[in-house]
Design an enzyme around this catalytic site. Structure first.
Site, mmCIF file in Angstrom:
data_model
loop_
_atom_site.group_PDB
_atom_site.id
_atom_site.type_symbol
_atom_site.label_atom_id
_atom_site.label_comp_id
_atom_site.label_asym_id
_atom_site.label_seq_id
_atom_site.Cartn_x
_atom_site.Cartn_y
_atom_site.Cartn_z
ATOM 1 N N TYR A 74 0.839 -1.204 0.000
ATOM 2 C CA TYR A 74 0.000 0.000 0.000
ATOM 3 C C TYR A 74 0.877 1.258 0.000
ATOM 4 C CZ TYR A 74 -2.913 3.731 1.905
ATOM 5 O OH TYR A 74 -3.529 4.932 2.116
ATOM 6 N N GLY B 286 3.026 -5.946 10.365
ATOM 7 C CA GLY B 286 3.235 -4.698 9.630
ATOM 8 C C GLY B 286 2.949 -3.435 10.419
ATOM 9 N N ASP B 287 2.441 -3.548 11.649
ATOM 10 C CA ASP B 287 2.173 -2.338 12.429
ATOM 11 C C ASP B 287 3.476 -1.702 12.902
ATOM 12 O OD1 ASP B 287 -0.561 -2.154 12.336
ATOM 13 O OD2 ASP B 287 -0.915 -2.989 14.324
HETATM 14 N N1 UFG Z 1 -5.511 -1.439 16.570
HETATM 15 C C1 UFG Z 1 -5.840 -2.373 17.539
HETATM 16 N N2 UFG Z 1 -6.965 -3.111 17.344
HETATM 17 C C2 UFG Z 1 -7.778 -2.972 16.257
HETATM 18 C C3 UFG Z 1 -7.436 -2.001 15.278
HETATM 19 C C4 UFG Z 1 -6.294 -1.256 15.457
HETATM 20 O O1 UFG Z 1 -5.138 -2.533 18.524
HETATM 21 O O2 UFG Z 1 -8.781 -3.689 16.143
HETATM 22 C C5 UFG Z 1 -4.310 -0.620 16.764
HETATM 23 C C6 UFG Z 1 -3.246 -0.847 15.689
HETATM 24 O O3 UFG Z 1 -2.396 -1.914 16.066
HETATM 25 C C7 UFG Z 1 -2.554 0.511 15.660
HETATM 26 C C8 UFG Z 1 -3.638 1.493 16.043
HETATM 27 O O4 UFG Z 1 -4.665 0.721 16.648
HETATM 28 O O5 UFG Z 1 -1.565 0.539 16.640
HETATM 29 C C9 UFG Z 1 -4.213 2.228 14.860
HETATM 30 O O6 UFG Z 1 -4.612 1.257 13.888
HETATM 31 P P1 UFG Z 1 -5.512 1.644 12.620
HETATM 32 O O7 UFG Z 1 -5.803 0.367 11.899
HETATM 33 O O8 UFG Z 1 -6.667 2.478 13.053
HETATM 34 O O9 UFG Z 1 -4.585 2.582 11.749
HETATM 35 P P2 UFG Z 1 -3.113 2.302 11.214
HETATM 36 O O10 UFG Z 1 -2.186 3.124 12.049
HETATM 37 O O11 UFG Z 1 -2.814 0.880 11.080
HETATM 38 O O12 UFG Z 1 -3.246 2.829 9.728
HETATM 39 C C10 UFG Z 1 -3.095 4.156 9.390
HETATM 40 C C11 UFG Z 1 -3.879 4.442 8.123
HETATM 41 C C12 UFG Z 1 -3.320 3.666 6.977
HETATM 42 C C13 UFG Z 1 -1.843 3.933 6.865
HETATM 43 C C14 UFG Z 1 -1.169 3.619 8.160
HETATM 44 C C15 UFG Z 1 0.304 3.935 8.122
HETATM 45 O O13 UFG Z 1 -5.235 4.087 8.309
HETATM 46 O O14 UFG Z 1 -3.955 4.054 5.782
HETATM 47 O O15 UFG Z 1 -1.732 4.388 9.188
HETATM 48 O O16 UFG Z 1 0.981 3.040 8.934
HETATM 49 F F1 UFG Z 1 -1.314 3.136 5.913
#
Ligand code: UFG
Length: 324
Positions: free
Chosen positions: A138, A278-279
């Site tokens: 992505y 990937g987080d």
């Molecule tokens: N998380 C949980 N449980 C869940 C969902 C999320 O613990 O059910 C945590 C994730 O591990 C993360 C945080 O909450 O630490 C935020 O997660 P999100 O999925 O809400 O968002 P992301 O940080 O993974 O993703 C965002 C954008 C993506 C972008 C990314 C860059 O939505 O488009 O940041 O790393 F690619």
């Protein structure tokens, strides 16, 4: 101003469409509604339900002043499992749009880029000078598009701005998050509060952070939308400006959970699971450039994002909760 909003039936695109209409602009939305919803496009905007690869016919002779491009596949996990889909939609689709923009001499472009282009940098906050080293397909596709746009701005008078979003949240102007497959923390957590899900699973609490959960920079969708309008105004011919959009504040998953319980005044059932592949540990923006070049100042805090998302989700959002 006459604008084409590509991907205007999605979460962020529909909020920007509403803001542009509120400010008296003419708005045409191009969206194939593969992940967006036709009924998210407000009255007042014309919806052309077609694929981005057919944008040439939409731009030809239409006299648009600007294109705002939101259309993309945006699930990190899916991009790792099905990279081809991401290269096709995000890169080949955008290539067709860029060719049409050049052919029909649309003067301005604002593109939805992402913090995912930076990968997992060690040094916070992240500036636009932080090396872009995406760790998933992505982020790689979004970086490839940023590079294509830079090339276009060198070769033509196109005035372009890429906005690199951090974690977008909240709802505004009657629009909010309605993903069929929901992966984001705040909507999933609100569904757990409402009872549409049993619980929220925290993806790991053994991270090297103060409370063991990952840290993100949350930005209100209305602040984000305002940045797009400012970006159209600030865009300069032959320049590709790249700006991060975040509040500059880092909140852990447990901070977000606390904010949700405070705003909703309801308990949020949680369990701790393994880390999600990937987080990154921490992503916090420096948005100094957006402040200096766009005159952008984010106004809304995490409490407001949660409150607005809560009001939207419990009253408006329908449909099945995604599987855990
Ligand atoms: N998380 C949980 N449980 C869940 C969902 C999320 O613990 O059910 C945590 C994730 O591990 C993360 C945080 O909450 O630490 C935020 O997660 P999100 O999925 O809400 O968002 P992301 O940080 O993974 O993703 C965002 C954008 C993506 C972008 C990314 C860059 O939505 O488009 O940041 O790393 F690619």
């Amino acid at each position: 101003m006459k604008t084409l909003v590509v991907g205007g039936a999605g979460y962020i695109g529909s909020v920007v469409t509403r803001l542009l209409l509120d400010q008296g602009n003419e708005v045409v939305v191009l969206d194939n509604c593969s992940t967006g919803h036709a009924d998210s496009v407000p009255e007042g905007a014309q919806l052309i339900q077609r694929d981005i690869t057919e944008s040439d016919g939409v731009l030809a002779g239409a006299g648009f002043d600007a294109v705002l491009h939101f259309a993309a596949r945006s699930l990190v996990g899916e991009s790792v499992e099905h990279p081809s889909k991401y290269w096709h939609t995000n890169v080949i689709g955008t290539r067709a749009l860029l060719d049409a923009i050049t052919e029909h001499q649309v003067p301005k472009l604002v593109f939805s880029s992402t913090a995912a282009v930076y990968g997992e940098p060690d040094v916070m906050p992240i500036t636009e000078e932080t090396p872009a080293r995406p760790t998933n397909t992505y982020g790689a596709t979004k970086l490839a598009v940023d590079m294509m746009i830079t090339g276009e701005c060198v070769a033509t008078p196109l005035a372009a701005v890429s906005l690199r979003y951090f974690n977008v949240a909240g709802a505004a102007l009657g629009a909010g998050e309605r993903h069929t497959v929901e992966t984001h923390l705040i909507p999933i957590a609100l569904d757990a509060v409402i009872g549409r899900r049993d619980k929220l699973t925290i993806y790991g609490d053994d991270w090297p952070t103060p409370d063991g959960t990952p840290i993100r920079d949350y930005v209100h969708v209305l602040d984000l939308a305002r940045a797009h309008v400012l970006a159209i105004e600030a865009a300069q011919p032959g320049e590709h400006l790249i700006c991060n959009l975040g509040n500059g504040d880092g909140y852990s998953v447990r901070d977000v959970i606390a904010a949700i319980e405070q705003v909703t005044e309801l308990p949020l059932p949680v369990t701790v699971g393994p880390r999600r592949a990937g987080d990154p540990r921490s992503l916090v923006a420096s948005a100094d450039r957006a402040r200096d070049r766009l005159g952008w100042r984010p106004e809304f805090d995490l409490q407001t994002m949660v409150r607005d998302a809560w009001d939207f989700r419990r009253t408006t959002a329908t449909g099945p909760a995604a599987a855990e």
